[in-house]
Design a protein around this motif. Structure first.
Motif, PDB file in Angstrom:
ATOM      1  N   VAL A 195       1.579  -2.440  10.599  1.00 29.23           N
ATOM      2  CA  VAL A 195       1.207  -1.090  10.181  1.00 29.23           C
ATOM      3  C   VAL A 195       2.310  -0.086  10.543  1.00 29.23           C
ATOM      4  O   VAL A 195       2.676   0.778   9.735  1.00 29.23           O
ATOM      5  N   VAL A 196       2.849  -0.206  11.737  1.00 34.35           N
ATOM      6  CA  VAL A 196       3.895   0.724  12.170  1.00 34.35           C
ATOM      7  C   VAL A 196       5.152   0.537  11.322  1.00 34.35           C
ATOM      8  O   VAL A 196       5.781   1.503  10.884  1.00 34.35           O
ATOM      9  N   LEU A 197       5.541  -0.714  11.081  1.00 34.24           N
ATOM     10  CA  LEU A 197       6.741  -0.971  10.294  1.00 34.24           C
ATOM     11  C   LEU A 197       6.621  -0.389   8.892  1.00 34.24           C
ATOM     12  O   LEU A 197       7.538   0.282   8.401  1.00 34.24           O
ATOM     13  N   ALA A 198       5.485  -0.624   8.246  1.00 34.59           N
ATOM     14  CA  ALA A 198       5.308  -0.094   6.889  1.00 34.59           C
ATOM     15  C   ALA A 198       5.349   1.429   6.866  1.00 34.59           C
ATOM     16  O   ALA A 198       5.862   2.033   5.917  1.00 34.59           O
ATOM     17  N   GLY A 199       4.848   2.064   7.914  1.00 36.85           N
ATOM     18  CA  GLY A 199       4.854   3.516   7.969  1.00 36.85           C
ATOM     19  C   GLY A 199       6.219   4.116   8.196  1.00 36.85           C
ATOM     20  O   GLY A 199       6.476   5.267   7.808  1.00 36.85           O
ATOM     21  N   LEU A 200       7.131   3.354   8.818  1.00 40.31           N
ATOM     22  CA  LEU A 200       8.439   3.888   9.167  1.00 40.31           C
ATOM     23  C   LEU A 200       9.570   3.377   8.293  1.00 40.31           C
ATOM     24  O   LEU A 200      10.628   4.017   8.207  1.00 40.31           O
ATOM     25  N   LEU A 233      -7.028 -11.081   4.533  1.00 41.06           N
ATOM     26  CA  LEU A 233      -5.762 -10.388   4.295  1.00 41.06           C
ATOM     27  C   LEU A 233      -5.176 -10.772   2.935  1.00 41.06           C
ATOM     28  O   LEU A 233      -4.757  -9.912   2.149  1.00 41.06           O
ATOM     29  N   ARG A 234      -5.153 -12.040   2.658  1.00 38.48           N
ATOM     30  CA  ARG A 234      -4.525 -12.495   1.409  1.00 38.48           C
ATOM     31  C   ARG A 234      -5.304 -12.052   0.183  1.00 38.48           C
ATOM     32  O   ARG A 234      -4.712 -11.772  -0.864  1.00 38.48           O
ATOM     33  N   ALA A 235      -6.620 -11.996   0.307  1.00 38.93           N
ATOM     34  CA  ALA A 235      -7.435 -11.574  -0.837  1.00 38.93           C
ATOM     35  C   ALA A 235      -7.144 -10.137  -1.241  1.00 38.93           C
ATOM     36  O   ALA A 235      -7.378  -9.743  -2.386  1.00 38.93           O
ATOM     37  N   ALA A 236      -6.626  -9.331  -0.302  1.00 36.76           N
ATOM     38  CA  ALA A 236      -6.322  -7.926  -0.587  1.00 36.76           C
ATOM     39  C   ALA A 236      -4.951  -7.748  -1.224  1.00 36.76           C
ATOM     40  O   ALA A 236      -4.628  -6.654  -1.702  1.00 36.76           O
ATOM     41  N   LEU A 237      -4.136  -8.795  -1.256  1.00 38.12           N
ATOM     42  CA  LEU A 237      -2.802  -8.696  -1.847  1.00 38.12           C
ATOM     43  C   LEU A 237      -2.861  -8.910  -3.357  1.00 38.12           C
ATOM     44  O   LEU A 237      -3.694  -9.674  -3.848  1.00 38.12           O
ATOM     45  N   PRO A 238      -1.966  -8.268  -4.097  1.00 35.45           N
ATOM     46  CA  PRO A 238      -1.885  -8.548  -5.526  1.00 35.45           C
ATOM     47  C   PRO A 238      -1.506 -10.012  -5.780  1.00 35.45           C
ATOM     48  O   PRO A 238      -0.836 -10.652  -4.960  1.00 35.45           O
ATOM     49  N   GLU A 239      -1.926 -10.534  -6.903  1.00 36.66           N
ATOM     50  CA  GLU A 239      -1.603 -11.900  -7.290  1.00 36.66           C
ATOM     51  C   GLU A 239      -0.098 -12.083  -7.365  1.00 36.66           C
ATOM     52  O   GLU A 239       0.642 -11.223  -7.863  1.00 36.66           O
ATOM     53  N   GLY A 240       0.385 -13.213  -6.862  1.00 29.70           N
ATOM     54  CA  GLY A 240       1.790 -13.556  -6.997  1.00 29.70           C
ATOM     55  C   GLY A 240       2.701 -13.057  -5.903  1.00 29.70           C
ATOM     56  O   GLY A 240       3.896 -13.381  -5.903  1.00 29.70           O
ATOM     57  N   VAL A 241       2.173 -12.285  -4.955  1.00 37.42           N
ATOM     58  CA  VAL A 241       3.026 -11.776  -3.871  1.00 37.42           C
ATOM     59  C   VAL A 241       3.447 -12.911  -2.934  1.00 37.42           C
ATOM     60  O   VAL A 241       4.596 -12.966  -2.484  1.00 37.42           O
ATOM     61  N   ALA A 284      -6.412   0.694   9.044  1.00 32.52           N
ATOM     62  CA  ALA A 284      -5.323   1.307   8.284  1.00 32.52           C
ATOM     63  C   ALA A 284      -5.003   0.509   7.025  1.00 32.52           C
ATOM     64  O   ALA A 284      -4.496   1.066   6.049  1.00 32.52           O
ATOM     65  N   LEU A 285      -5.320  -0.789   7.045  1.00 33.75           N
ATOM     66  CA  LEU A 285      -5.110  -1.642   5.877  1.00 33.75           C
ATOM     67  C   LEU A 285      -6.331  -1.657   4.959  1.00 33.75           C
ATOM     68  O   LEU A 285      -6.318  -2.324   3.920  1.00 33.75           O
ATOM     69  N   GLY A 296       0.803  -1.219   0.000  1.00 40.54           N
ATOM     70  CA  GLY A 296       0.000   0.000   0.000  1.00 40.54           C
ATOM     71  C   GLY A 296       0.834   1.266   0.000  1.00 40.54           C
ATOM     72  O   GLY A 296       0.329   2.347  -0.363  1.00 40.54           O
ATOM     73  N   ARG A 297       2.095   1.141   0.389  1.00 36.43           N
ATOM     74  CA  ARG A 297       2.995   2.302   0.393  1.00 36.43           C
ATOM     75  C   ARG A 297       3.978   2.266  -0.775  1.00 36.43           C
ATOM     76  O   ARG A 297       4.990   2.957  -0.749  1.00 36.43           O
ATOM     77  N   GLY A 298       3.675   1.429  -1.768  1.00 28.57           N
ATOM     78  CA  GLY A 298       4.453   1.443  -2.996  1.00 28.57           C
ATOM     79  C   GLY A 298       5.640   0.509  -3.049  1.00 28.57           C
ATOM     80  O   GLY A 298       6.440   0.579  -3.994  1.00 28.57           O
ATOM     81  N   TRP A 299       5.772  -0.379  -2.085  1.00 25.51           N
ATOM     82  CA  TRP A 299       6.885  -1.314  -2.085  1.00 25.51           C
ATOM     83  C   TRP A 299       6.583  -2.498  -3.004  1.00 25.51           C
ATOM     84  O   TRP A 299       5.431  -2.898  -3.183  1.00 25.51           O
ATOM     85  N   SER A 300       7.635  -3.072  -3.558  1.00 23.33           N
ATOM     86  CA  SER A 300       7.545  -4.360  -4.244  1.00 23.33           C
ATOM     87  C   SER A 300       7.854  -5.443  -3.205  1.00 23.33           C
ATOM     88  O   SER A 300       8.942  -5.445  -2.609  1.00 23.33           O
ATOM     89  N   VAL A 301       6.912  -6.339  -2.988  1.00 25.81           N
ATOM     90  CA  VAL A 301       6.998  -7.270  -1.851  1.00 25.81           C
ATOM     91  C   VAL A 301       6.880  -8.711  -2.325  1.00 25.81           C
ATOM     92  O   VAL A 301       6.091  -9.034  -3.223  1.00 25.81           O
ATOM     93  N   GLN A 302       7.650  -9.557  -1.684  1.00 26.11           N
ATOM     94  CA  GLN A 302       7.567 -10.995  -1.890  1.00 26.11           C
ATOM     95  C   GLN A 302       7.435 -11.653  -0.520  1.00 26.11           C
ATOM     96  O   GLN A 302       8.228 -11.373   0.380  1.00 26.11           O
TER      97      GLN A 302
END
Length: 365
Positions: free
Chosen positions: A293-298, A109-117, A55-56, A22-28
């Motif tokens: 949430v805190v980790l992603a924000g910082l 939670l998983r349904a909100a993630l992009p495919e393949g993450v 927040a999510l 949600g904050r623009g990271w590429s995540v695996q």
């Protein structure tokens, strides 16, 4: 674009991945299990966790699994109330908690993630502070490595070395059961060195757990658990009678000693990998959601991981200590001490209970 590898696809790891995406990271996400299977346990999500889910963007989806009319409290084995929770004031003061099946929360939670993450069947062997992760499919690297791989975390070794979990002195049997009569009561029953808890789920089933003092690694059977609690008040014997032996979970209860740091180099720990706690406050999963949430924000800010460490370590270690103390009191077995405990519970006003919860439940993002 900043990159992140999340080791562990449980609730905390999936929430962290979603927050980072949600904050623009590429995540695996690397999950060692070949597939996600439904497990027989529920999770309590208190107002602090629901704010993290807000927040999510998933707070309302999870709240839809809450129940409107319930009662709660603590009883003794004969069913006499030791403590009643003022549910109406709790809702007004903090917001209503939600009890949900863990598998259902993970689905949301998983349904909100992009495919393949999420990549399943990938076992991680090592992580290093420079962002490298050695796993079953090779070696990957990222700007951020999130250790969300549980109490026996592999990633944690790069941050703190070997850290042995601490056995709490009691073991737990957990199940989700089908019943004929609807149940609208949350709560626990405290005996001598044993407890039983129950919580209705929105689908009509009941999450329940039986806890008793035992040496570490003691084996047992459902028949033995049923015999141990057969004289306790209704509906406890009936819930155990309805439990499916093939869907029952049995786990000794552990927590982690206070770690000196949750971060090192490009690595950040969260959830049980950082602060595994006993389940006595129902905050293990809640704190993992806060962490995410805190980790992603910082994480993308200068000194962000150091700030994450300071903020999350102070709070979660306080909650870990408090949860351990409650477990010690709840698992008392000497008759005089149990009598004193029960009397103290009866004499404690509801207002004091709510005040003690505020430090935990008032958290905001």
């Amino acid at each position: 674009m900043s990159t992140a590898i999340v080791v562990g696809g449980g609730i905390g790891g999936t929430a962290a991945a979603l927050a980072l995406v949600g904050r623009g990271w590429s995540v695996q996400v690397l999950e060692r299990a070949p597939e996600v299977e439904e497990v027989g346990s529920g999770i309590s999500l208190w107002s602090n966790a629901l704010r993290a889910l807000d927040a999510l963007g998933l707070g309302d989806a999870v709240r839809a699994h809450g129940m409107a009319e319930v009662s709660a409290g603590i009883r003794d084995e004969r069913g006499r109330w030791l403590s009643r929770t003022d549910v109406a004031t709790l809702r007004e003061r903090f917001g209503a908690p939600v009890m949900i099946h863990r598998a259902r929360l993970l689905d949301i939670l998983r349904a909100a993630l992009p495919e393949g993450v999420v990549r399943t069947g990938i076992s991680v062997r090592e992580a290093t502070v420079d962002g490298a992760v050695v796993h079953a499919a090779g070696t990957s690297s990222a700007d951020l490595v999130v250790g969300a791989d549980g109490i026996r975390s592999v990633v944690r070794r790069a941050v703190c070395g070997e850290v042995a979990p601490r056995y709490a002195g009691y073991t737990a049997w957990r199940a989700v059961v089908d019943i004929h009569e609807p149940l609208t009561e949350f709560g626990e029953t405290w005996g001598r060195g044993a407890r039983f808890g129950m919580a209705p789920l929105a689908d009509g089933r009941v999450y329940c757990f039986a806890v008793y003092n035992a040496p570490e690694n003691t084996t047992g059977s459902l028949a033995e658990v049923r015999a141990r609690f057969e004289s306790w008040h209704d509906p406890i014997p009936g819930l155990l009678a309805a439990a499916d032996p093939n869907a029952l979970l049995h786990n000794d209860i552990y927590d982690l000693p206070a770690l000196p740091s949750f971060t090192s180099g490009r690595i950040a720990l969260l959830g049980d990998a950082a602060h595994a706690m006993t389940p006595n406050l129902g905050q293990g999963g809640c704190q993992a959601l806060e962490d995410a949430v805190v980790l992603a924000g910082l994480a993308g800010e200068p000194d962000g991981l150091a700030r994450y460490d300071r903020e999350r370590r102070t709070r979660t270690q306080m909650i870990t200590r408090r949860s351990a103390r409650i477990g010690t009191v709840a698992q008392l077995s000497a008759r005089p001490l149990v009598a004193l405990r029960n009397t103290a519970l009866r004499l404690t006003p509801t207002s004091a209970q709510l005040r003690s919860m505020a430090e935990i439940l008032d958290w905001t993002c």
